[in-house]
Design a protein around this motif. Sequence first.
Motif, mmCIF file in Angstrom:
data_model
loop_
_atom_site.group_PDB
_atom_site.id
_atom_site.type_symbol
_atom_site.label_atom_id
_atom_site.label_comp_id
_atom_site.label_asym_id
_atom_site.label_seq_id
_atom_site.Cartn_x
_atom_site.Cartn_y
_atom_site.Cartn_z
ATOM 1 N N PRO A 105 0.817 -1.229 0.000
ATOM 2 C CA PRO A 105 0.000 0.000 0.000
ATOM 3 C C PRO A 105 0.844 1.270 0.000
ATOM 4 C CG PRO A 105 -0.868 -1.603 1.543
ATOM 5 C CD PRO A 105 0.444 -2.138 1.091
ATOM 6 N N LEU A 106 1.927 1.255 0.758
ATOM 7 C CA LEU A 106 2.784 2.446 0.810
ATOM 8 C C LEU A 106 3.476 2.676 -0.531
ATOM 9 C CD1 LEU A 106 4.414 1.936 4.340
ATOM 10 C CD2 LEU A 106 2.467 3.402 3.722
ATOM 11 N N LEU A 107 3.911 1.599 -1.172
ATOM 12 C CA LEU A 107 4.569 1.720 -2.473
ATOM 13 C C LEU A 107 3.589 2.253 -3.513
ATOM 14 C CD1 LEU A 107 6.641 -1.611 -2.543
ATOM 15 C CD2 LEU A 107 7.549 0.713 -2.353
ATOM 16 N N SER B 132 5.488 12.176 -2.522
ATOM 17 C CA SER B 132 5.381 11.315 -1.344
ATOM 18 C C SER B 132 6.621 10.437 -1.214
ATOM 19 C CB SER B 132 4.133 10.437 -1.454
ATOM 20 O OG SER B 132 4.065 9.554 -0.373
ATOM 21 N N GLU B 133 7.143 10.320 0.014
ATOM 22 C CA GLU B 133 8.304 9.485 0.289
ATOM 23 C C GLU B 133 8.042 8.678 1.553
ATOM 24 O OE1 GLU B 133 11.750 11.938 0.537
ATOM 25 O OE2 GLU B 133 11.679 12.554 -1.564
ATOM 26 N N LEU B 134 6.899 8.017 1.599
ATOM 27 C CA LEU B 134 6.512 7.320 2.814
ATOM 28 C C LEU B 134 7.402 6.110 3.077
ATOM 29 C CD1 LEU B 134 2.596 7.436 2.616
ATOM 30 C CD2 LEU B 134 4.203 9.012 3.754
ATOM 31 N N VAL B 135 7.742 5.326 2.018
ATOM 32 C CA VAL B 135 8.570 4.133 2.228
ATOM 33 C C VAL B 135 9.970 4.546 2.677
ATOM 34 C CG1 VAL B 135 9.562 2.085 1.157
ATOM 35 C CG2 VAL B 135 7.244 2.811 0.568
ATOM 36 N N THR B 136 10.512 5.573 2.069
ATOM 37 C CA THR B 136 11.839 6.064 2.466
ATOM 38 C C THR B 136 11.816 6.559 3.907
ATOM 39 O OG1 THR B 136 12.334 6.695 0.182
ATOM 40 C CG2 THR B 136 13.668 7.708 1.911
ATOM 41 N N TYR C 102 3.625 13.781 10.718
ATOM 42 C CA TYR C 102 2.549 13.680 9.737
ATOM 43 C C TYR C 102 2.749 12.454 8.846
ATOM 44 C CZ TYR C 102 0.002 14.570 5.428
ATOM 45 O OH TYR C 102 -0.797 14.433 4.320
ATOM 46 N N ARG C 103 3.959 12.251 8.384
ATOM 47 C CA ARG C 103 4.219 11.109 7.499
ATOM 48 C C ARG C 103 3.999 9.784 8.224
ATOM 49 N NH1 ARG C 103 9.758 12.599 4.090
ATOM 50 N NH2 ARG C 103 8.919 14.436 3.002
ATOM 51 N N LEU C 104 4.448 9.682 9.466
ATOM 52 C CA LEU C 104 4.264 8.443 10.210
ATOM 53 C C LEU C 104 2.771 8.171 10.434
ATOM 54 C CD1 LEU C 104 7.155 8.683 12.841
ATOM 55 C CD2 LEU C 104 7.021 7.183 10.839
ATOM 56 N N ARG C 105 1.972 9.230 10.652
ATOM 57 C CA ARG C 105 0.527 9.050 10.812
ATOM 58 C C ARG C 105 -0.091 8.546 9.511
ATOM 59 N NH1 ARG C 105 -0.561 13.761 12.289
ATOM 60 N NH2 ARG C 105 -1.493 14.617 10.376
ATOM 61 N N LEU D 214 8.554 -4.909 9.096
ATOM 62 C CA LEU D 214 8.693 -3.691 8.299
ATOM 63 C C LEU D 214 10.167 -3.323 8.088
ATOM 64 C CD1 LEU D 214 5.801 -1.420 9.658
ATOM 65 C CD2 LEU D 214 5.964 -2.514 7.397
ATOM 66 N N HIS D 215 10.965 -3.507 9.131
ATOM 67 C CA HIS D 215 12.390 -3.178 9.011
ATOM 68 C C HIS D 215 13.066 -4.080 7.968
ATOM 69 C CE1 HIS D 215 16.201 -1.807 11.399
ATOM 70 N NE2 HIS D 215 16.233 -1.461 10.121
ATOM 71 N N VAL D 216 12.779 -5.393 8.061
ATOM 72 C CA VAL D 216 13.358 -6.328 7.080
ATOM 73 C C VAL D 216 12.853 -6.000 5.679
ATOM 74 C CG1 VAL D 216 13.428 -8.731 6.353
ATOM 75 C CG2 VAL D 216 13.681 -8.161 8.773
#
Length: 541
Positions: A462-464, A473-477, A505-508, A527-529
């Motif tokens: 979903p984030l991608l 948007s740079e949510l995955v980064t 805001y981005r984390l929300r 998520l980290h992996v």
Amino acid sequence: MSDGRTERQIIDLAVTSVASLTSCHPVASLLAGDAGELRAPDGTPLDRPELTAQLHLLEDVDGPVSRTGPGWARAYALRAVGGHAGHLVVAADAEPRADELLLLQMLAQQTGLALTTAALHLRQREVAEELRALNTELTDVNDRLAATVFDLELRSKVHETFGAAAASGAGETGIVEALHQLTGLPVAAEDQFGNVRAWAGPDRPEPYPRAPGRQRAALLADTRRSPRPLRDRDRIIALAQSRDEVLGVLALIDPGHRAGDHARLALEHGAVMLCIELSHLRNMAHTELRLRRELVEDLLAGTDDDSALSRSEALGHDLRPPHRVLVVRWPAARTEDVIVRGVEQAVLRVLPTGVLLARRPGCVVIVAPQPEDHDHRSRWTELHRTMAKGLRGTAGSIGVGGLCTTPSAVPKSYAEAQRALYIRVRSSTPAGVTVYDDLGIYRLFTSGGDEVKGYVQEWLGPLLDYDARSSRSELVTTLWQYLECGGNYDSTAQALLIHRSTLRYRLRRIREISGLDLGAVDVRLNLHVATRAWQILQGAP
């Protein structure tokens, strides 16, 4: 008449003696040496064709001749040994007495003998002159022959001396020692830049002097234009030149100007020998380099063990001990040549044994024996540190593949080194060394398989998709950097160059879009992996 007079002087004496010995007077004389020209008593030409014809008819006998007026006239033959010398013509108002005729006959005989003697003396002088000329020429020929023999002996000695030096395999040292032996002068062999390669003789200067680059280039240009060795102050130099390329310089050190033609000849021959030696060394170096490159390329592509072992032994490299493949990437280096030189210099300082090198676009591949140290990782770290010092920058990366115990295992180690480098370059600290053995779970990510891609899509899909729809948007980064910083807000905001409120805001938005709780331990781990796998996969081919 026999005291060394010439033919003309003898005839003149005979002509003047006619009147003093008899009552006759001379009329004319004819000498064979005068080309049959009739002459008056005073020696001037006489134009009496009829008299000339009568004398030719008489040949070598006496006889009467006609005269212009009354009276008596007779021609007396001047007989010489081996031929007829001419005639003496006398006249009188009446025929002379018998004793006078006898005197005239004796005068003719004496004159003929005197002419014979004069001719012999003349011939002797001519022969003597010819002999002197021949002796002088023979002396010159003997001198030239002696000089030629001496020159040939010296040339033979030069050839034998240099031939023995070449046969001994002593190389440049043998050449300079042979030239020193031939000339008695100190000798230096230099490369094209002026660095001494070999020296023979006393008083070698320390340090060896080198002319500035521009001055050196001008000297080499002057020497190339000179047909013979050129004197440069206290030295006489000759070029070891192959076509238009100067490979080196051979120099006689001659401050006393003692070197003669034969010393220069030996210097010329020595320069030819040096050219052959340097060309041979260069060809060997090029051949060895080409064979090494071919061997490394075959090893990286895959080859059988027996062929690789035999070829490496021929090149002086032992492939039997365990080896590892290293891939070096140094973005700060200006060119690949700079990287290669940096690798070569660092390897010489750090690794005790030789290595095999190959070039790849943007990087250098090293096939190196496994160090005998207990911790081989410290060797690779030291290699990186030495390269950083030599290249004046630490922003380089080295990937080290797994251990290969046979040459046929080199491709596997090469692939592992590439994967280790891939991980290192895309990590938060790209400068340094990564050993494939230490990758752990990251080995799975570098394979780029469908399972890894599915795993990333499962956790970050979903984030991608959101990032793909929104250009800003740079949510995955942001999520990846947040997890890399251990969930620290200040560190994450600083790394992303954004404000803390922007980060919140981005984390929300990440929580809203993914529907995941970032505070849950299992979620954070997956998520980290996933973000690390995404970092690796996004640059994979």
